[in-house]
Design an enzyme around this catalytic site. Sequence first.
Site, PDB file in Angstrom:
ATOM      1  N   ASP A 297      39.192 -42.472 -33.393  1.00  0.00           N
ATOM      2  CA  ASP A 297      40.187 -43.094 -32.525  1.00  0.00           C
ATOM      3  C   ASP A 297      41.528 -42.368 -32.657  1.00  0.00           C
ATOM      4  O   ASP A 297      41.994 -42.084 -33.763  1.00  0.00           O
ATOM      5  CB  ASP A 297      40.328 -44.563 -32.935  1.00  0.00           C
ATOM      6  CG  ASP A 297      41.204 -45.365 -32.007  1.00  0.00           C
ATOM      7  OD1 ASP A 297      40.850 -45.483 -30.827  1.00  0.00           O
ATOM      8  OD2 ASP A 297      42.245 -45.874 -32.471  1.00  0.00           O
TER       9      ASP A 297
ATOM     10  N   ASP B 183      32.519 -45.864 -34.528  1.00  0.00           N
ATOM     11  CA  ASP B 183      33.912 -45.693 -34.151  1.00  0.00           C
ATOM     12  C   ASP B 183      34.757 -45.835 -35.412  1.00  0.00           C
ATOM     13  O   ASP B 183      34.702 -46.874 -36.085  1.00  0.00           O
ATOM     14  CB  ASP B 183      34.291 -46.781 -33.137  1.00  0.00           C
ATOM     15  CG  ASP B 183      35.377 -46.350 -32.183  1.00  0.00           C
ATOM     16  OD1 ASP B 183      36.321 -45.682 -32.637  1.00  0.00           O
ATOM     17  OD2 ASP B 183      35.290 -46.696 -30.997  1.00  0.00           O
TER      18      ASP B 183
ATOM     19  N   GLU C  94      39.058 -38.778 -30.042  1.00  0.00           N
ATOM     20  CA  GLU C  94      39.741 -39.290 -28.861  1.00  0.00           C
ATOM     21  C   GLU C  94      41.135 -38.681 -28.808  1.00  0.00           C
ATOM     22  O   GLU C  94      41.975 -38.954 -29.655  1.00  0.00           O
ATOM     23  CB  GLU C  94      39.851 -40.815 -28.896  1.00  0.00           C
ATOM     24  CG  GLU C  94      40.563 -41.355 -27.665  1.00  0.00           C
ATOM     25  CD  GLU C  94      41.114 -42.764 -27.842  1.00  0.00           C
ATOM     26  OE1 GLU C  94      41.309 -43.450 -26.824  1.00  0.00           O
ATOM     27  OE2 GLU C  94      41.355 -43.185 -28.996  1.00  0.00           O
TER      28      GLU C  94
ATOM     29  N   HIS D 201      35.710 -48.171 -22.863  1.00  0.00           N
ATOM     30  CA  HIS D 201      36.203 -49.518 -23.148  1.00  0.00           C
ATOM     31  C   HIS D 201      37.687 -49.719 -22.836  1.00  0.00           C
ATOM     32  O   HIS D 201      38.181 -50.840 -22.888  1.00  0.00           O
ATOM     33  CB  HIS D 201      35.964 -49.841 -24.627  1.00  0.00           C
ATOM     34  CG  HIS D 201      36.679 -48.899 -25.544  1.00  0.00           C
ATOM     35  ND1 HIS D 201      36.276 -47.595 -25.720  1.00  0.00           N
ATOM     36  CD2 HIS D 201      37.781 -49.056 -26.309  1.00  0.00           C
ATOM     37  CE1 HIS D 201      37.097 -46.992 -26.567  1.00  0.00           C
ATOM     38  NE2 HIS D 201      38.017 -47.845 -26.935  1.00  0.00           N
ATOM     39  N   ASP D 202      38.406 -48.628 -22.540  1.00  0.00           N
ATOM     40  CA  ASP D 202      39.833 -48.711 -22.236  1.00  0.00           C
ATOM     41  C   ASP D 202      40.156 -48.444 -20.768  1.00  0.00           C
ATOM     42  O   ASP D 202      41.302 -48.591 -20.362  1.00  0.00           O
ATOM     43  CB  ASP D 202      40.618 -47.678 -23.073  1.00  0.00           C
ATOM     44  CG  ASP D 202      40.743 -48.062 -24.533  1.00  0.00           C
ATOM     45  OD1 ASP D 202      40.744 -49.269 -24.835  1.00  0.00           O
ATOM     46  OD2 ASP D 202      40.835 -47.149 -25.371  1.00  0.00           O
TER      47      ASP D 202
END
Length: 553
Positions: free
Chosen positions: A221, A114, A280, A338-339
């Site tokens: 990200d 990431d 993302e 994860h969000d």
Amino acid sequence: MTEPGAPAATVPPDPSPPSDWWRDAVVYQIYPRSFADSDGNGTGDLPGIISRLDYLRDLGVDALWLSPIYPSPGLDVGYDVSDHATVDPVFGTEADFDRLVAESHRRGLRLILDLVLNHTSDRHAWFEASRRSRDNPCADWYLWRDPSGQGPDGEPAPPNNWVSFFGGSAWTWEPRRGQFYLHTFLPEQPDVNWRNRDVEAAQFAVVRGWLERGVDGFRLDVFNAFLKHPDLPSNPVQDGATAWARQLHVYDRDQPDFVDLLDRFRSVMNAYPARFSVGELFDGGPERAAELTADGHLVFDWELVTAPWSAEAWRSLIDRRERLFGRDRFPTLVLSNHDQPRHASRLATSAGTEDVDAIAKAAAVLLLGLRGTPFLYYGEEIGMVDVPIPADEIVDPPARLAGPDFPWWNRDQCRTPMAWTDEPGAGFTTGRPWIRIGDDARRRNVAAEEADPRSVLATYRRLLAARRSIEALRRGDYEPLDAGVPDVLAWRRAIDGSQAIVLVNFAGAERRVVVPWPAAVRAAAGTHLDPPVPAADAALTLRPLEGVILTGT
């Protein structure tokens, strides 16, 4: 300025991998704090991940994506990075990382990191230098602007009307420079200035450093927010329920020249064979995702993550995605991360059922049967659900800031430890876990589900094996089929003589369906141990919430 921290070693990548391996792959996302703790301190770590690599290989996934493992003050639980080029000691050593790469490759697993390149921590060496003065080598490495005037209280007024995604103004005053700096997220996460080519060079040096260590790719990200309009004008306003929604974000993301920056990034990646990236998409839909998808680069959008449990809704979403992406661009498939709430919880609530395991199994057929690269969030394969976190135990910083103008779902609930056994600590740790473990871990854990052929885990293993063995499930075109009943979503995947028919019954009752079956049809896998096949009259009966994959010539 150069990025602190040099690579510790060079690890060769997987020998001669196909350049488009990502088209066949299933990617497994690991939240490192919560996967496996090797030393009993309550926090997951790299040696813990290494100890579970055989499990992941046997599960049938192809690549691991690790949420950030870099040094961080933890104000956004790892997404506020203070050094992009090294490993946070909380997760292990540089040698542990190199061993993880080598051991993953030895098992045929690829490793994806990431990368948080839109912003840094305010404790990053770049920002600590930048904030000191207007005339140092890093002075223009972040987005600094003079005040627009004075506010009603006589204090400096922000340069424009931009707001933070986490609430409040996107600008924070720095008295040492006598200027504001921009932060799309927390004030402790200043945005870097990607329009400064020295910054771009430094960021690409970080990318090369990890590639030299054998990393197979990156998740980027909030990547479409890297570039802002060079003049930073105020955004247009509109009606909306929150401060963020009351602006049209036309100047703080999705700039026309972002595609050129993405091409330069891909040039760095393409210098290393068979490397892969996925961006993302920040606050955008499948239209923008399709525009930014390229060979070797995929894009996350979030329509499937928020879709209700409805065959009609899924049929509409998939048909639209297929039109937008076309045959030449590859979409992503993601139901949780994860969000976001875990989809077993979200979809069971949407379906109005308490049978979470049945929903988890049916969702697995969707995830692994549709066209695209599936991303599987850790614990999905055992049907993990969201864990309520009491207010006095909240870790997620934005959740502590939530209010009427800033509604926020506490992300802690989907980041709880992986349940491996029914022992205290769920086999995750011998100590006190960094965040509470779900109350259902004694029955919903890997050891228990490995012993039960009807479990969610056993279902995932059968479905993953079917996807690996049937080319049509990996690379076949998507063709919607009319099953004759609105509650059943049906489609065909086909390529070069390989074909599969996939059906998912969204209803809580039996449904009898008829579609054009392939010759010599047989059941490949499904949510039940005894998947149905068509009867002599060409009809097939699906049980409540049943999904099945059929194949033939």
